[in-house]
Design a protein around this motif. Structure first.
Motif, PDB file in Angstrom:
ATOM      1  N   ALA A  94       0.826  -1.210   0.000  1.00 26.41           N
ATOM      2  CA  ALA A  94       0.000   0.000   0.000  1.00 26.41           C
ATOM      3  C   ALA A  94       0.858   1.255   0.000  1.00 26.41           C
ATOM      4  CB  ALA A  94      -0.926  -0.006   1.212  1.00 26.41           C
ATOM      5  N   SER A  95       1.965   1.229   0.726  1.00 23.72           N
ATOM      6  CA  SER A  95       2.838   2.410   0.776  1.00 23.72           C
ATOM      7  C   SER A  95       3.487   2.663  -0.571  1.00 23.72           C
ATOM      8  CB  SER A  95       3.906   2.235   1.859  1.00 23.72           C
ATOM      9  OG  SER A  95       4.873   1.281   1.498  1.00 23.72           O
ATOM     10  N   TYR A 121      -0.553   6.906   4.096  1.00 23.73           N
ATOM     11  CA  TYR A 121       0.299   7.900   4.747  1.00 23.73           C
ATOM     12  C   TYR A 121      -0.496   8.851   5.645  1.00 23.73           C
ATOM     13  CZ  TYR A 121       4.349   6.305   2.206  1.00 23.73           C
ATOM     14  OH  TYR A 121       5.383   5.530   1.749  1.00 23.73           O
ATOM     15  N   SER A 122      -1.798   8.778   5.598  1.00 17.64           N
ATOM     16  CA  SER A 122      -2.607   9.545   6.541  1.00 17.64           C
ATOM     17  C   SER A 122      -2.758   8.800   7.868  1.00 17.64           C
ATOM     18  CB  SER A 122      -3.996   9.834   5.949  1.00 17.64           C
ATOM     19  OG  SER A 122      -4.735   8.632   5.801  1.00 17.64           O
ATOM     20  N   MET A 123      -2.304   7.543   7.895  1.00 17.26           N
ATOM     21  CA  MET A 123      -2.381   6.731   9.111  1.00 17.26           C
ATOM     22  C   MET A 123      -1.006   6.398   9.681  1.00 17.26           C
ATOM     23  SD  MET A 123      -5.394   4.090   7.924  1.00 17.26           S
ATOM     24  CE  MET A 123      -4.718   3.823   6.278  1.00 17.26           C
ATOM     25  N   SER A 124       0.030   6.585   8.885  1.00 13.62           N
ATOM     26  CA  SER A 124       1.396   6.301   9.318  1.00 13.62           C
ATOM     27  C   SER A 124       2.351   7.144   8.489  1.00 13.62           C
ATOM     28  CB  SER A 124       1.722   4.818   9.120  1.00 13.62           C
ATOM     29  OG  SER A 124       3.113   4.583   9.295  1.00 13.62           O
ATOM     30  N   VAL A 185       0.126  13.057  12.235  1.00 17.37           N
ATOM     31  CA  VAL A 185       0.262  11.619  11.973  1.00 17.37           C
ATOM     32  C   VAL A 185       1.470  11.062  12.732  1.00 17.37           C
ATOM     33  CG1 VAL A 185       0.515   9.847  10.194  1.00 17.37           C
ATOM     34  CG2 VAL A 185      -0.775  11.935   9.691  1.00 17.37           C
ATOM     35  N   TYR A 186       1.260   9.941  13.402  1.00 21.54           N
ATOM     36  CA  TYR A 186       2.331   9.352  14.197  1.00 21.54           C
ATOM     37  C   TYR A 186       3.373   8.665  13.317  1.00 21.54           C
ATOM     38  CZ  TYR A 186      -0.582  10.221  18.280  1.00 21.54           C
ATOM     39  OH  TYR A 186      -1.334  10.814  19.257  1.00 21.54           O
TER      40      TYR A 186
END
Length: 202
Positions: A94-95, A121-124, A185-186
């Motif tokens: 996905a990345s 990338y909005s989640m990691s 984002v973390y």
């Protein structure tokens, strides 16, 4: 045998995406591998070189562990390991898909790419590295042995060191835009609400 098949499949999926993407970009004239290349010196060079050595050594140890097939871990733990490994392969895929032609291995000094903050990338902030870690953890749970444990921990440590180098590069390159993204984002997983920054997917 079932765990060996699942482990082999997870490795093939993960590294198939990795090397397949590299081959596709090479056909487009894009240099993907920037690890310890381009005249890098000092800390950055050594972090990238050590990371590269570690991430090439781990698959060899994983394959040896997989072929041996021995593990004293309970079946439930091994199935959870398989789940983690496949999740890691999916996360990495996905990345790479979200980054499209901006995906690079290593810091691309002199090779301008755009910041990507959408999709996974909005989640990691580092889903590709998260993918590596999940695959390492998954295979470790499936085929646990002390040698694989040491190699996996060292590789994950070097990947984390690489993340720190890349975050510094991102802050220097994209400035306030990246800082705002970092606030939302973390580093590995999670966000503080939907990030409303750049929507480019490159």
């Amino acid at each position: 045998m079932i765990f060996q098949l699942m482990g082999l499949m997870a490795l093939l999926l993960f590294y198939g995406v990795y090397f397949g993407k590299m081959a596709a970009q090479r056909k487009q004239g894009i240099q993907t591998d920037h690890i310890a290349k381009g005249g890098k010196k000092g800390r950055l060079f050594w972090v990238e070189m050590t990371m590269k050595a570690a991430t090439y050594a781990v698959p060899a140890v994983e394959i040896i562990s997989l072929l041996s097939g021995t593990s004293r871990m309970p079946a439930l733990i091994r199935y959870l390991g398989a789940l983690a490994a496949f999740a890691g392969a999916a996360c990495f895929a996905a990345s790479v898909y979200t980054m499209r032609d901006s995906w690079r291995a290593g810091i691309p000094e002199g090779d301008k790419t755009e910041i990507v903050t959408t999709g996974i990338y909005s989640m990691s902030r580092n889903p590709a590295f998260l993918g590596f870690d999940l695959v390492y953890i998954g295979l470790l749970l499936m085929f646990f042995n002390p040698v694989l444990l040491v190699f996996s921990i060292f590789a994950m440590l070097m990947l984390h060191m690489q993340i720190l180098q890349e975050e510094k590069y991102m802050a220097d390159t994209f400035g306030g835009e990246y800082e705002k993204y970092r606030e939302h984002v973390y580093r590995y997983i999670g966000s503080k609400g939907r990030y409303g920054g750049n929507t480019n997917e490159t």
